[in-house]
Design an enzyme around this catalytic site. Structure first.
Site, PDB file in Angstrom:
ATOM      1  N   SER A  89       0.842  -1.186   0.000  1.00  0.00           N
ATOM      2  CA  SER A  89       0.000   0.000   0.000  1.00  0.00           C
ATOM      3  C   SER A  89       0.888   1.252   0.000  1.00  0.00           C
ATOM      4  O   SER A  89       1.672   1.448  -0.934  1.00  0.00           O
ATOM      5  CB  SER A  89      -0.948  -0.037   1.201  1.00  0.00           C
ATOM      6  OG  SER A  89      -1.965   0.924   1.085  1.00  0.00           O
ATOM      7  N   ASP A 176      -8.989  -5.660  -5.195  1.00  0.00           N
ATOM      8  CA  ASP A 176      -8.652  -4.585  -4.256  1.00  0.00           C
ATOM      9  C   ASP A 176      -9.436  -3.324  -4.614  1.00  0.00           C
ATOM     10  O   ASP A 176      -9.316  -2.808  -5.726  1.00  0.00           O
ATOM     11  CB  ASP A 176      -7.151  -4.301  -4.311  1.00  0.00           C
ATOM     12  CG  ASP A 176      -6.677  -3.363  -3.215  1.00  0.00           C
ATOM     13  OD1 ASP A 176      -7.527  -2.870  -2.443  1.00  0.00           O
ATOM     14  OD2 ASP A 176      -5.463  -3.131  -3.133  1.00  0.00           O
ATOM     15  N   HIS A 208      -7.006  -6.000  -0.535  1.00  0.00           N
ATOM     16  CA  HIS A 208      -5.835  -5.161  -0.297  1.00  0.00           C
ATOM     17  C   HIS A 208      -4.689  -5.882   0.417  1.00  0.00           C
ATOM     18  O   HIS A 208      -3.522  -5.668   0.106  1.00  0.00           O
ATOM     19  CB  HIS A 208      -6.256  -3.934   0.503  1.00  0.00           C
ATOM     20  CG  HIS A 208      -5.263  -2.828   0.490  1.00  0.00           C
ATOM     21  ND1 HIS A 208      -4.713  -2.320  -0.675  1.00  0.00           N
ATOM     22  CD2 HIS A 208      -4.703  -2.110   1.508  1.00  0.00           C
ATOM     23  CE1 HIS A 208      -3.871  -1.358  -0.378  1.00  0.00           C
ATOM     24  NE2 HIS A 208      -3.837  -1.203   0.932  1.00  0.00           N
TER      25      HIS A 208
END
Length: 223
Positions: A89, A176, A208
């Site tokens: 991320s 995601d 995610h």
């Protein structure tokens, strides 16, 4: 020993002293792991947290580089020619910035569902407010201004992709919604177009954290 720089995601979170699978696996394989709580992380007060707003891609990157250089200087047994970046991320966002902005220092990057281009994420993520807030701009859901698109791109790893000289591994969750898989596709195709060394591993129906199945999380850790 190789050094793996492992910035956390968020960016407004932190990496504590808990046992984390990724850094633990790397350490068990003989690698040193540097976990960086850059300015903007939680736990250092509101002012430090908010200091990152409008400075992503610069302040957090500079902190990771400063920590890396300090770690190498304090630990001469570490191999300065074997420094790599790894994260998911926003940690992936930082890892790609590191190989793009400092290609002579960072020799590879392995990233999970990274933010690669904030400009193209405005209308596709489930947290569009994050995009505007982190680049220091007012929220404009209906129509971002041309300058906001420019600011977002300049804060993103895509702005530096042509300077990447090291191999990059992208671990991508096909479902995601936080950081849509198009982010990784965009970066992948840019590197392919530039003749650079890039690999993408696709995990359909994974979100995610790639934690839906042992394959997603486990394969991601191994590779």
């Amino acid at each position: 020993s190789p050094l793996v720089v492992y910035p956390h995601g968020g960016p407004h979170s932190n990496q504590g002293v808990d046992l984390y699978a990724g850094p633990t696996l790397l350490a068990l394989h003989g690698m040193a792991v540097l976990v960086v709580n850059y300015r903007g992380s939680t736990g250092y007060g509101q002012a430090k947290l908010e200091s990152l707003l409008g400075k992503v891609g610069r302040q957090d990157v500079d902190d990771c580089v400063a920590a890396t250089k300090a770690c190498l200087a304090a630990n001469p047994h570490l191999d300065g020619e074997a420094v790599v970046a790894c994260g998911g991320s926003h940690g992936g966002f930082l890892s790609l910035h590191l190989v793009g902005q400092f290609p002579s220092l960072f020799k590879a990057a392995a990233v999970r569902n990274p933010v690669t281009n904030i400009a193209s994420m405005f209308g596709t993520t489930d947290i569009p407010d994050w995009c505007f807030t982190e680049i220091g701009e007012p929220v404009a859901y209906a129509q971002p201004t041309p300058q906001q698109y420019v600011t977002a791109l300049e804060a993103s790893p895509m702005h530096h992709v042509s300077k990447v000289t090291s191999p990059v591994l992208l671990l991508v969750g096909g479902a995601d919604r936080r950081v849509p898989p198009a982010q990784s596709k965009e970066y992948f195709h840019a590197m392919r177009e530039g003749g650079q060394d890039v690999e993408m591993r696709w995990y359909a129906d994974h979100t995610h954290g790639l934690g839906e199945t042992p394959r997603g999380e486990g394969d991601g850790l191994v590779h």
